[in-house]
Enzyme design. Sequence first.
Site, short mmCIF file in Angstrom:
data_model
loop_
_atom_site.label_atom_id
_atom_site.label_comp_id
_atom_site.label_asym_id
_atom_site.label_seq_id
_atom_site.Cartn_x
_atom_site.Cartn_y
_atom_site.Cartn_z
N GLY A 1 0.82 -1.21 0.00
CA GLY A 1 0.00 0.00 0.00
C GLY A 1 0.86 1.26 0.00
O GLY A 1 0.52 2.26 -0.64
N ARG B 1 -7.78 -3.01 -1.73
CA ARG B 1 -7.64 -1.91 -0.75
C ARG B 1 -8.03 -0.56 -1.39
O ARG B 1 -7.80 -0.34 -2.58
CB ARG B 1 -6.21 -1.89 -0.22
CG ARG B 1 -5.91 -3.18 0.54
CD ARG B 1 -4.51 -3.22 1.09
NE ARG B 1 -4.30 -2.21 2.10
CZ ARG B 1 -3.11 -1.94 2.63
NH1 ARG B 1 -2.04 -2.63 2.25
NH2 ARG B 1 -2.98 -1.02 3.55
N GLN C 1 0.05 7.62 4.47
CA GLN C 1 0.16 7.33 3.03
C GLN C 1 -0.56 8.40 2.22
O GLN C 1 -0.06 8.86 1.20
CB GLN C 1 -0.40 5.93 2.75
CG GLN C 1 0.44 4.84 3.39
CD GLN C 1 -0.08 3.44 3.16
OE1 GLN C 1 -1.15 3.27 2.56
NE2 GLN C 1 0.65 2.45 3.61
N ASP D 1 -0.06 -0.30 13.19
CA ASP D 1 0.41 -1.61 12.71
C ASP D 1 0.69 -2.57 13.86
O ASP D 1 0.95 -3.76 13.63
CB ASP D 1 1.66 -1.45 11.85
CG ASP D 1 1.35 -0.73 10.54
OD1 ASP D 1 0.18 -0.74 10.12
OD2 ASP D 1 2.28 -0.17 9.94
N LYS E 1 -6.40 -2.99 5.87
CA LYS E 1 -4.96 -3.24 5.77
C LYS E 1 -4.73 -4.47 4.88
O LYS E 1 -5.61 -4.84 4.11
CB LYS E 1 -4.37 -3.44 7.17
CG LYS E 1 -4.45 -2.18 8.03
CD LYS E 1 -3.51 -1.12 7.51
CE LYS E 1 -3.60 0.16 8.32
NZ LYS E 1 -2.88 1.27 7.72
N ARG F 1 -7.81 -6.84 9.54
CA ARG F 1 -7.06 -7.29 10.72
C ARG F 1 -7.93 -7.46 11.96
O ARG F 1 -7.62 -8.31 12.80
CB ARG F 1 -5.89 -6.33 11.00
CG ARG F 1 -4.77 -6.53 10.02
CD ARG F 1 -3.53 -5.74 10.35
NE ARG F 1 -2.48 -6.08 9.38
CZ ARG F 1 -1.45 -5.30 9.07
NH1 ARG F 1 -1.32 -4.13 9.65
NH2 ARG F 1 -0.55 -5.70 8.20
C1 S3P Z 1 2.48 3.66 6.39
C2 S3P Z 1 1.36 4.22 6.93
C3 S3P Z 1 0.29 3.44 7.60
C4 S3P Z 1 0.78 2.07 8.00
C5 S3P Z 1 1.55 1.40 6.88
C6 S3P Z 1 2.76 2.23 6.49
C7 S3P Z 1 3.47 4.53 5.72
O1 S3P Z 1 -0.78 3.26 6.70
O2 S3P Z 1 -0.29 1.25 8.39
O3 S3P Z 1 1.98 0.11 7.28
O4 S3P Z 1 4.62 4.10 5.50
O5 S3P Z 1 3.11 5.68 5.42
P1 S3P Z 1 -1.94 4.36 6.54
O6 S3P Z 1 -1.34 5.59 6.02
O7 S3P Z 1 -2.92 3.75 5.58
O8 S3P Z 1 -2.52 4.52 7.91
#
Ligand code: S3P
Length: 428
Positions: free
Chosen positions: A94, A122, A169, A315, A342, A346
């Site tokens: 993701g 997703r 993200q 996480d 996720k 989860r």
């Molecule tokens: C991440 C942000 C989180 C996290 C993912 C890594 C990142 O996701 O759960 O494992 O590296 O920016 P979300 O931005 O969807 O919360």
Amino acid sequence: MKTIRINKVLRLQGTISVPADKSITHRAIMLSSLADGRSIINNFLPSEDCFSTMNAFRNMGVEIEENGTTLIIKGVGIHGLKKPQQNIYAGNSGTTTRLISGILAGQNFSSTVTGDDSLSKRPMKRVIEPLKLMGTDITAKDGNFLPMTINAKGNLKAVEYKSPVASAQVKSCILLAGLYADGITKVTEPVKSRDHSERMLKAFGADISVDGLSVSIKHCDKLFAQNIDIPCDISSAAFFLVAGLIVPNSNIKILNVNINSTRDGIIEVLKNMGANITLDNVRTVSGEEVADIEVSYSNLQAVDIGAEIMPRLIDEIPIIALAATQADGTTKISGAKELRVKESDRLSAIATQLIKMGADIVETEDGLIIKGISKLNGCKVDSFKDHRIAMMLSIAGLIAEGETEIADSDCVNISFANFYEVLKKLNS
Ligand code: S3P
């Protein structure tokens, strides 16, 4: 796909390192690719997710040399990426997909991002919407899912975007697109999410400023190559922190762990649960706070975990849920709806698999209610091909009576390829 069998252990003891931080590795590869000059990244994470990001940039003409756990990246400059020869395959990642979509929106070529079965389910609307507001033409399956085609024309406009989700993200996608947009792009989130992008963009020379929950970035034509030392991932360390607390007679020290204040929610929660946990040798490395963390077996108490702290431990909920099964009282986890989108759902994976092992868990719409202390029993459980579920169930197997058999356990390669070797070392 492999199945692993785990048996109860008498104790875990030793000093270990865990692999490098996944979030920071992704960002280091991306920004080094866009910088002018040669960046050296020490202790990168050689995991499937990070290879997805590396392959994406190689596919766009960036030379990336791997030398053990060091990467040497010859940046092509912010406007130097080439139209990819093939679709960009993001695998299970993701972070690759959502962050790269911001960069792709700033190009003057079109590109398509695809992913594996899990990633293809997703939601991507969360990045599609802001990128459309910035002027990008994007198409995606049902407007929300991969494959996603970004028809970029090099004409992004700056926006002020209020993100409905606390997601690093989403925030990072908009900030990366903001490098290419005319003017100042501002993103505001409901609760602060991890800030690795902000820190690293600043180090690479971007004009970025943080004001509470808002981050602003100016159009940028040049980033400068950096040398980066990546600390170890607290999200990987988390499995052994909890293992040390719930396996009787254990004492585990984990070296060089990133304790960035947007990522350290698990330490706060474990302390509130009464854990014997100490942080030593706190220092700053490449703009990130780092410490050695030591835990020993503890009598844990139940806690409440709500929406405000969620982005700081998002996480880690699977392994915190396991700790809660061994804590006295009722632990309530709420505000955790994001866990449903996720690598697997989860909340459902945690509840169904730990209940099979004997835990007392009620799944709610946005969380879990976990009554401890439960005696766990080994049985056949499913990882749902989700790395963090596989690792959590493996730790559960260490305290369960009888054998725990975990299907598709090799999904640990997504973030922690030598997980079972590290476990063996602590048990020898
Ligand atoms: C991440 C942000 C989180 C996290 C993912 C890594 C990142 O996701 O759960 O494992 O590296 O920016 P979300 O931005 O969807 O919360």
